[in-house]
Write an enzyme that holds these catalytic residues in place. Structure first.
Site, PDB file in Angstrom:
ATOM      1  N   ASP A   1       0.773  -1.108  -0.050  1.00  0.00           N
ATOM      2  CA  ASP A   1       0.024   0.020  -0.011  1.00  0.00           C
ATOM      3  C   ASP A   1       0.903   1.358   0.047  1.00  0.00           C
ATOM      4  OD1 ASP A   1      -2.455   1.546   0.329  1.00  0.00           O
ATOM      5  OD2 ASP A   1      -2.019   1.697   2.473  1.00  0.00           O
ATOM      6  N   SER A   2       0.300   2.551  -0.361  1.00  0.00           N
ATOM      7  CA  SER A   2       0.977   3.697  -0.224  1.00  0.00           C
ATOM      8  C   SER A   2       1.645   3.911   1.286  1.00  0.00           C
ATOM      9  CB  SER A   2       0.087   4.948  -0.769  1.00  0.00           C
ATOM     10  OG  SER A   2      -0.973   5.027   0.072  1.00  0.00           O
TER      11      SER A   2
ATOM     12  N   CYS B   1      -4.502  -1.189  -2.150  1.00  0.00           N
ATOM     13  CA  CYS B   1      -4.497   0.422  -2.335  1.00  0.00           C
ATOM     14  C   CYS B   1      -5.374   0.598  -3.642  1.00  0.00           C
ATOM     15  CB  CYS B   1      -3.181   0.991  -2.372  1.00  0.00           C
ATOM     16  SG  CYS B   1      -3.058   2.654  -3.070  1.00  0.00           S
TER      17      CYS B   1
ATOM     18  N   GLU C   1      -1.742   8.776   8.449  1.00  0.00           N
ATOM     19  CA  GLU C   1      -0.370   8.659   8.536  1.00  0.00           C
ATOM     20  C   GLU C   1       0.244   9.426   9.811  1.00  0.00           C
ATOM     21  OE1 GLU C   1       1.741   6.886   6.364  1.00  0.00           O
ATOM     22  OE2 GLU C   1      -0.225   5.771   5.518  1.00  0.00           O
TER      23      GLU C   1
ATOM     24  N   CYS D   1     -10.916   3.791  -0.007  1.00  0.00           N
ATOM     25  CA  CYS D   1      -9.441   3.768   0.310  1.00  0.00           C
ATOM     26  C   CYS D   1      -8.994   3.078   1.558  1.00  0.00           C
ATOM     27  CB  CYS D   1      -9.129   5.129   0.374  1.00  0.00           C
ATOM     28  SG  CYS D   1      -6.982   5.514   0.955  1.00  0.00           S
TER      29      CYS D   1
ATOM     30  N   HIS E   1      -7.026   3.069   3.675  1.00  0.00           N
ATOM     31  CA  HIS E   1      -6.816   4.137   5.011  1.00  0.00           C
ATOM     32  C   HIS E   1      -8.003   4.485   5.709  1.00  0.00           C
ATOM     33  CE1 HIS E   1      -2.721   4.815   3.113  1.00  0.00           C
ATOM     34  NE2 HIS E   1      -2.343   5.390   4.125  1.00  0.00           N
TER      35      HIS E   1
END
Length: 293
Positions: free
Chosen positions: A37-38, A100, A178, A210, A212
């Site tokens: 994932d990012s 992602c 993040e 997403c 996240h």
């Protein structure tokens, strides 16, 4: 909170499309599953796979040094995804999950053409949301990269007849995760800005596009209450991974699976984030240096 609508291959057939076209597996049944994932969002997928497939070893890569992917060009994302894929293949991964939505939209087709390993990708769960909706109004919270992807456009056209979709780019939400700002006043205000207009329009399903975003779910639920169901695809992805490995007779029987974690940013910060978000304590946390072809 309403009971979440659960979906699988029968109600979410595009999962089959997103895992098709792979002729060769890594030879060893005990080879690890790769997830990338990012950043931290893919840990929601890691957790679901870990819970469902407890005997599988997993290698996780969070590309935090280049996060977020959402605003980046498809070409950049394709390059990053291929670099990480090559790293995971060098670690003998038998299956790779692109955890992602943005990377799936930009890169999964190219990766399938180049590499003979199964890829499982993500895209917003529009079909299950449409099937479950009583109002015919569905909200989708995702990145600009996901909304501009061909997979999303095709799915929207296929299942959008007679329905109303309310699309919202989640600017700032990846950064909030993040940075560990999961329930701060600033994050709650941001989520209110995105979710309240959807609720005012009468949506009864909110799709998280997403990986996240599920980490913000407790804060979202304070805003949404009983007005809508929040859809998170993590469990469906884990079931799809299980199905693919089972069909290929590649399910691991290891009694002591191994877990490795890699970041392209700070190891110290990543180690703390793993514990704070998932209570993961591991001695196998490393920093990836220069990723290149």
């Amino acid at each position: 909170m309403k009971t979440p609508f659960l979906w699988g291959r029968e109600t979410y057939p595009r999962l089959q499309h997103l895992t098709a076209g792979f002729p060769i597996f890594a030879s060893m049944v005990s080879a690890p599953i790769g997830i990338f994932d990012s950043g931290l969002g893919g840990l929601t997928i890691w957790s679901a796979i870990r819970e469902r497939l407890a005997q599988e070893s997993i290698i996780y890569v969070g590309d935090q040094g280049r996060c977020p992917y959402g605003p980046r060009s498809p070409q950049e994302i394709q390059t990053y995804s291929e670099q990480i894929t090559r790293f995971l293949l060098a670690k003998d991964c038998k299956l790779i999950v692109i955890a992602c939505n943005t990377a799936t939209a930009a890169a999964i087709g190219i990766l399938r053409q180049k590499y003979a390993v199964p890829f499982v990708g993500l895209e917003p769960a529009l079909k299950p949301a449409v099937l479950a909706s009583k109002s015919g109004k569905v909200g989708i919270l995702a990145t600009e990269g996901t909304f501009s992807g061909q997979h999303f456009k095709q799915t929207q056209a296929q299942y959008g007849v007679g329905k109303k979709f309310f699309l919202q780019v989640g600017h700032g939400l990846v950064a909030a995760v993040e940075n560990g700002d999961l329930d701060t006043p600033a994050t709650q205000k941001l989520l209110e800005r995105y979710l309240v207009p959807m609720l005012d329009e009468g949506v009864d399903q909110i799709v998280l596009g997403c990986t996240h975003y599920p980490l913000l779910r407790p804060t979202m639920e304070k805003i949404v209450g009983e007005q809508a169901v929040i859809l998170d695809p993590s469990a469906a992805i884990a079931r799809r991974v299980e199905y693919i490995l089972q069909e290929a007779q590649k399910l691991s029987q290891e009694s002591s699976p191994q877990f490795e974690f890699y970041t392209t940013s700070s190891i110290k910060k990543f180690t703390q984030q793993l514990y704070d978000l998932m209570k993961i304590q591991s001695k196998k946390i490393s920093k990836l240096g220069s990723l290149s072809f």
